[in-house]
Motif scaffolding. Sequence first.
Motif, PDB file in Angstrom:
ATOM      1  N   MET A  90       0.829  -1.202   0.000  1.00 21.01           N
ATOM      2  CA  MET A  90       0.000   0.000   0.000  1.00 21.01           C
ATOM      3  C   MET A  90       0.873   1.266   0.000  1.00 21.01           C
ATOM      4  O   MET A  90       0.520   2.278  -0.610  1.00 21.01           O
ATOM      5  CB  MET A  90      -0.926   0.006   1.213  1.00 21.01           C
ATOM      6  CG  MET A  90      -1.971  -1.107   1.228  1.00 21.01           C
ATOM      7  SD  MET A  90      -3.099  -1.042  -0.196  1.00 21.01           S
ATOM      8  CE  MET A  90      -2.420  -2.367  -1.207  1.00 21.01           C
ATOM      9  N   ILE A  91       2.023   1.188   0.687  1.00 23.15           N
ATOM     10  CA  ILE A  91       2.944   2.334   0.698  1.00 23.15           C
ATOM     11  C   ILE A  91       3.538   2.547  -0.695  1.00 23.15           C
ATOM     12  O   ILE A  91       3.525   3.661  -1.235  1.00 23.15           O
ATOM     13  CB  ILE A  91       4.059   2.126   1.732  1.00 23.15           C
ATOM     14  CG1 ILE A  91       3.476   2.105   3.146  1.00 23.15           C
ATOM     15  CG2 ILE A  91       5.117   3.229   1.617  1.00 23.15           C
ATOM     16  CD1 ILE A  91       4.457   1.654   4.204  1.00 23.15           C
ATOM     17  N   THR A  92       4.060   1.470  -1.294  1.00 21.25           N
ATOM     18  CA  THR A  92       4.671   1.605  -2.620  1.00 21.25           C
ATOM     19  C   THR A  92       3.609   1.925  -3.678  1.00 21.25           C
ATOM     20  O   THR A  92       3.869   2.695  -4.608  1.00 21.25           O
ATOM     21  CB  THR A  92       5.430   0.325  -3.007  1.00 21.25           C
ATOM     22  OG1 THR A  92       4.537  -0.805  -2.947  1.00 21.25           O
ATOM     23  CG2 THR A  92       6.585   0.067  -2.063  1.00 21.25           C
ATOM     24  N   GLY A  93       2.428   1.344  -3.525  1.00 15.89           N
ATOM     25  CA  GLY A  93       1.335   1.690  -4.435  1.00 15.89           C
ATOM     26  C   GLY A  93       0.940   3.149  -4.291  1.00 15.89           C
ATOM     27  O   GLY A  93       0.633   3.830  -5.275  1.00 15.89           O
ATOM     28  N   GLY A  94       0.977   3.645  -3.047  1.00 15.45           N
ATOM     29  CA  GLY A  94       0.693   5.050  -2.801  1.00 15.45           C
ATOM     30  C   GLY A  94       1.732   5.960  -3.438  1.00 15.45           C
ATOM     31  O   GLY A  94       1.402   7.020  -3.985  1.00 15.45           O
ATOM     32  N   GLN A  95       2.998   5.533  -3.392  1.00 14.99           N
ATOM     33  CA  GLN A  95       4.049   6.305  -4.062  1.00 14.99           C
ATOM     34  C   GLN A  95       3.800   6.364  -5.571  1.00 14.99           C
ATOM     35  O   GLN A  95       3.969   7.417  -6.198  1.00 14.99           O
ATOM     36  CB  GLN A  95       5.415   5.684  -3.773  1.00 14.99           C
ATOM     37  CG  GLN A  95       5.902   5.910  -2.352  1.00 14.99           C
ATOM     38  CD  GLN A  95       7.203   5.192  -2.060  1.00 14.99           C
ATOM     39  OE1 GLN A  95       7.454   4.115  -2.590  1.00 14.99           O
ATOM     40  NE2 GLN A  95       8.030   5.764  -1.213  1.00 14.99           N
ATOM     41  N   PHE A  96       3.392   5.240  -6.125  1.00 13.46           N
ATOM     42  CA  PHE A  96       3.097   5.184  -7.557  1.00 13.46           C
ATOM     43  C   PHE A  96       1.961   6.156  -7.896  1.00 13.46           C
ATOM     44  O   PHE A  96       2.043   6.936  -8.855  1.00 13.46           O
ATOM     45  CB  PHE A  96       2.726   3.755  -7.958  1.00 13.46           C
ATOM     46  CG  PHE A  96       2.323   3.603  -9.397  1.00 13.46           C
ATOM     47  CD1 PHE A  96       3.271   3.665 -10.402  1.00 13.46           C
ATOM     48  CD2 PHE A  96       0.997   3.385  -9.740  1.00 13.46           C
ATOM     49  CE1 PHE A  96       2.901   3.530 -11.743  1.00 13.46           C
ATOM     50  CE2 PHE A  96       0.622   3.239 -11.064  1.00 13.46           C
ATOM     51  CZ  PHE A  96       1.579   3.309 -12.069  1.00 13.46           C
ATOM     52  N   LEU A  97       0.900   6.125  -7.083  1.00  8.34           N
ATOM     53  CA  LEU A  97      -0.230   7.023  -7.322  1.00  8.34           C
ATOM     54  C   LEU A  97       0.191   8.487  -7.158  1.00  8.34           C
ATOM     55  O   LEU A  97      -0.286   9.365  -7.887  1.00  8.34           O
ATOM     56  CB  LEU A  97      -1.380   6.696  -6.364  1.00  8.34           C
ATOM     57  CG  LEU A  97      -2.132   5.391  -6.641  1.00  8.34           C
ATOM     58  CD1 LEU A  97      -3.179   5.139  -5.558  1.00  8.34           C
ATOM     59  CD2 LEU A  97      -2.806   5.434  -8.017  1.00  8.34           C
TER      60      LEU A  97
END
Length: 428
Positions: A90-97
């Motif tokens: 969720m953290i890395t996905g949040g960075q992507f977003l």
Amino acid sequence: MALVGAMIGAAGGGWVNDAYGRKRATLLADVVFTIGSLVMCAAPDPYVLIFGRLLVGLGVGIASVTAPVYIAEASPTEIRGGLVGTNVLMITGGQFLSYLVNLAFTEVPGTWRGMLGVAAVPAIIQFFLMLLLPESPRWLYLKNDKAKAIAVLAKIYDPDRLEEEIDMLAAASDDEVQPEKSVSYFDVFRVKEMRLAFFAGAGLQAFQQFTGINTVMYYSPTIVQMAGFSSNQLALLLSLIVAATNAAGTVVGIYLIDRCGRRLLALTSLSGVIISLLILSGAFFLQSTSLCGLHTLHGNCGTSLGWFAVVGLALYIGFFSPGMGPVPWAVNSEIYPEAYRGVCGGMSATVNWMSNLIVAQTFLTVVSAVGTAGTFLIIAGVAVVAFVFVALFVPETKGLTFEQVERLWRERAWGSDGSRQSLLAAEA
């Protein structure tokens, strides 16, 4: 200032977790983060903007302690690592977003207030969803609210497994003599097995940062431009690919962490990180020497080396994200006894944020002093030290219950004769 806030939030968040529970700590983090985002959005001057950034950091720091512990304590042993790893996804996905949002805002001038204010939206959503979730069953049991703890466990396990989990909690509760007052930060260093556990957990968190991950994530547009891609938009697009690789690698880590184990995954990850950093160092070294100039009749050498550096970046993320991304958080969520889990988790997360701040503040300075090639070579050397550290000091915790992990540290500290009292009993 966000990193400074995160350090303070992580340090205090451990105490909040142990005193008031994982659920209330998460709600507090959401409130603080939301206020910080709105302050940034409405900031009339840079000082108010920086204050808002500090508040956002406080919220992030509290959440960084709470989420892994809450997930671990509510997870069946056999999938605990993967579920804690989902938090990292969720953290890395949040960075992507966030890269996508930033890319979109590059097309709309003067909208930085919206960019910063919209960060409140996920915190608000999480606040209301968290109201629907129960408190950690292990924290409830620790606080002698056994009826509520069993009710929560009944939502997680089938009846046969439920009895087994309750018996293990009861045995652990009987084995541990609870301290009369809350555990302090100094208590961690008074008992040998706690010192060993904290050394392993904090070391993993420090090496996660000092092996360069947030250098790559914060400065990937800058690194891409150093590699010869001068367009801001192209640099941001290539950084978006780096962020996507980070998120995809985390998915691989979630699959592997409960199959291969934490220790093997970390060692494999670090091996690839070392190779990738050497590739990056080599690419920038060749670019900076006259060797490249001999072949620039058509300007192809610089471009080729630029892509070589970008491939090195992608390989670095591809190796780092499945292992050294989730493993430190998973290990820190499971290696401490219940009464110490919040405090130790907060202390180790503080080490992570401090290391993060040091790397973020020194990276470009070190690049100016020794060059990009030399900087990545130094980070590769740190990764070698990290490999040795994991091999020597981090035990395998795959498939172990919390009680088995506690016994593991007692055996490491005092031998396997079994004569040593339990950790908290020894303190009492």
